[in-house]
Design an enzyme around this catalytic site. Structure first.
Site, short mmCIF file in Angstrom:
data_model
loop_
_atom_site.label_atom_id
_atom_site.label_comp_id
_atom_site.label_asym_id
_atom_site.label_seq_id
_atom_site.Cartn_x
_atom_site.Cartn_y
_atom_site.Cartn_z
CG ASN A 1 -6.41 -0.73 1.32
OD1 ASN A 1 -5.71 -0.29 0.41
ND2 ASN A 1 -5.91 -1.22 2.43
CG HIS B 1 -3.09 3.50 2.34
ND1 HIS B 1 -3.56 3.07 1.12
CD2 HIS B 1 -3.14 2.42 3.16
CE1 HIS B 1 -3.87 1.79 1.21
NE2 HIS B 1 -3.63 1.37 2.43
CB CYS C 1 -0.93 0.02 1.20
SG CYS C 1 -1.99 -1.42 1.29
O1 UT7 Z 1 -3.65 -1.16 3.89
C1 UT7 Z 1 -2.76 -1.74 4.83
C2 UT7 Z 1 -3.11 -1.38 6.18
N1 UT7 Z 1 -4.36 -2.02 6.57
C3 UT7 Z 1 -5.01 -1.46 7.56
O2 UT7 Z 1 -4.60 -0.42 8.00
C4 UT7 Z 1 -6.22 -2.14 8.14
C5 UT7 Z 1 -6.16 -1.97 9.61
N2 UT7 Z 1 -7.23 -2.57 10.37
C6 UT7 Z 1 -8.51 -2.17 10.31
O3 UT7 Z 1 -8.86 -1.34 9.50
C7 UT7 Z 1 -9.48 -2.74 11.31
O4 UT7 Z 1 -8.75 -3.41 12.32
C8 UT7 Z 1 -10.54 -3.68 10.72
C9 UT7 Z 1 -11.53 -2.88 9.89
C10 UT7 Z 1 -9.87 -4.75 9.85
C11 UT7 Z 1 -11.32 -4.38 11.84
O5 UT7 Z 1 -11.89 -3.43 12.72
P1 UT7 Z 1 -11.74 -3.56 14.31
O6 UT7 Z 1 -12.52 -2.48 14.89
O7 UT7 Z 1 -10.26 -3.60 14.59
O8 UT7 Z 1 -12.45 -4.93 14.59
P2 UT7 Z 1 -11.85 -6.26 15.23
O9 UT7 Z 1 -10.80 -6.85 14.34
O10 UT7 Z 1 -11.47 -5.99 16.63
O11 UT7 Z 1 -13.12 -7.20 15.18
C12 UT7 Z 1 -14.27 -6.93 15.92
C13 UT7 Z 1 -15.32 -7.99 15.64
C14 UT7 Z 1 -14.82 -9.42 15.72
O12 UT7 Z 1 -15.82 -10.17 16.37
P3 UT7 Z 1 -15.69 -10.55 17.93
O13 UT7 Z 1 -14.42 -11.36 18.02
O14 UT7 Z 1 -15.61 -9.25 18.67
O15 UT7 Z 1 -16.92 -11.34 18.17
C15 UT7 Z 1 -14.73 -9.85 14.29
O16 UT7 Z 1 -14.92 -11.23 14.14
O17 UT7 Z 1 -15.86 -7.84 14.33
C16 UT7 Z 1 -15.87 -9.11 13.66
N3 UT7 Z 1 -15.68 -8.89 12.22
C17 UT7 Z 1 -16.72 -8.68 11.39
N4 UT7 Z 1 -18.05 -8.63 11.59
C18 UT7 Z 1 -18.83 -8.39 10.53
C19 UT7 Z 1 -14.54 -8.84 11.54
N5 UT7 Z 1 -14.80 -8.59 10.23
C20 UT7 Z 1 -16.15 -8.50 10.13
C21 UT7 Z 1 -17.02 -8.26 9.05
N6 UT7 Z 1 -18.34 -8.19 9.30
N7 UT7 Z 1 -16.58 -8.04 7.81
#
Ligand code: UT7
Length: 337
Positions: A292, A262, A112
């Site tokens: 992204n 980004h 990225c």
């Molecule tokens: O381009 C390179 C750099 N990339 C990035 O910068 C991405 C960085 N990360 C992020 O943008 C975020 O961490 C995410 C958008 C990927 C995830 O958001 P988050 O607020 O960090 O959520 P999380 O990973 O803590 O997950 C929270 C919950 C989980 O469920 P439990 O364990 O709390 O029950 C996940 O299983 O959300 C669940 N989850 C989803 N639910 C519905 C994860 N993906 C999804 C989904 N739909 N697509």
């Protein structure tokens, strides 16, 4: 003398996939995706399109915008993680598709952060006297390296390309300078394992459906991410790198007119904007429509504010990106077009 952006272009594949479309495939919802990422839709490359096709279209628009032809270029650099093939380079294919010949063309891979790395690289080469005019492109077909069963990753990415024509001349402004970083110890937090990219339709065409969503063909890489950890690291390092580039070039925070970040997650880019004291209308924002697009995301965001007539001559732009590796960086550009 400095490196100037004299042409800007972008291209997004026609097919749009909404969050609701995704909710038909994996256990997710429009509300979750919007609230956690800011994404509402993404563009998906067509079965018969390649990364080099997206790159060629974006480059053609940038050349037209600059009022130049491919024969005026001294080099082509394509930042991509999803090349058409392992070799030859995507840049060489773009050169051929644009009707160019003879001058150097090569790819760079910083995921990225590819465009930010590329701008730093080309700027340095121009200052060293290597080239007068260069086409710099960020192009990706991320949809080809996603695991469409994994809701943690497949909702986050899209396909597209952005391009700039760079010229070394004695106009006022231009690229002020750049800061780049990498720390390979974080490899396991964000990666696509197989050395074989599988990004090429050559290898997957037989199994692809209309949306190119097949990733179970042998050898196809799939993006894996520990999102939460990447998120925290990205917010911290982007906050540091934007301050670092300002300090390095002795520029006051209040002089920044535009953040061109980004587009991974609206919460990450808002955090960086807040650290810089910027208001929402000073941030190039495309994550909602494009998701992204990896190396394409910064030039596509630039193209967006440029085409909307929002960027004014003399304004200071801060470009930044964070990527797998981890690799991250920032460029400062005084707009001179
Ligand atoms: O381009 C390179 C750099 N990339 C990035 O910068 C991405 C960085 N990360 C992020 O943008 C975020 O961490 C995410 C958008 C990927 C995830 O958001 P988050 O607020 O960090 O959520 P999380 O990973 O803590 O997950 C929270 C919950 C989980 O469920 P439990 O364990 O709390 O029950 C996940 O299983 O959300 C669940 N989850 C989803 N639910 C519905 C994860 N993906 C999804 C989904 N739909 N697509």
């Amino acid at each position: 003398m400095s490196t100037h952006i004299i042409g800007v272009g972008g291209y997004l594949p026609e097919h749009i996939m909404t969050n609701d479309d995704l909710a038909q495939i994996v256990d997710t919802s429009d509300t979750w995706i919007r609230e956690r990422t800011g994404i509402t839709q993404r563009h998906i490359i067509d079965k018969d399109e390649y990364t080099s096709d997206l790159a060629t279209r974006a480059a053609a628009q940038a050349l037209e915008d600059a009022g130049l032809s491919i024969d005026d270029m001294d080099a082509i650099v394509v930042a991509t993680t999803t090349p058409d093939m392992i070799f030859p380079s995507t840049a060489s294919m773009v050169q051929h598709k644009l009707g160019g010949k003879g001058f150097p063309a090569w790819d760079i891979q910083a995921v990225c952060s590819g465009f930010v790395y590329g701008l730093a690289q080309v700027d340095g080469m121009m200052k060293g006297g290597m080239f007068k005019r260069v086409l710099l492109i960020g192009a990706e077909s991320m949809s080809r390296i996603l695991d469409w069963q994994d809701r943690n990753t497949c909702v986050l990415f899209g396909d597209g390309a952005g391009a700039v024509v760079l010229e070394f001349n004695d106009d006022e402004g231009g690229v002020v300078g750049s800061v780049l970083h990498c720390d390979g110890s974080y490899r396991d937090l964000l990666l696509a394992k197989h050395a074989h990219p599988g990004a090429s339709p050559h290898h997957t065409r037989a199994k692809q459906d209309r949306l190119n969503m097949n990733t179970d063909a042998a050898g196809v890489a799939a993006v894996e991410m520990k999102g939460n950890e990447v998120f925290r690291f990205a917010v911290t390092k982007l906050g540091e790198v934007v301050k670092e580039v300002l300090e390095k070039y002795d520029v006051a925070q209040s002089d920044v007119d535009w953040l061109v970040p980004h587009q991974a997650n609206i919460r990450i880019l808002n955090a960086t904007a807040k650290k810089l004291g910027l208001t929402a209308d000073q941030v190039a924002l495309t994550v909602a429509q494009h998701a992204n697009t990896s190396a394409a995301s910064v030039p596509l965001a630039l193209n967006d504010i440029y085409r909307a007539g929002k960027v004014k001559k003399g304004q200071l732009l801060l470009l930044e990106a964070f990527a797998g590796g981890f690799a991250w960086g920032a460029n400062l550009v005084r707009w001179s077009k």
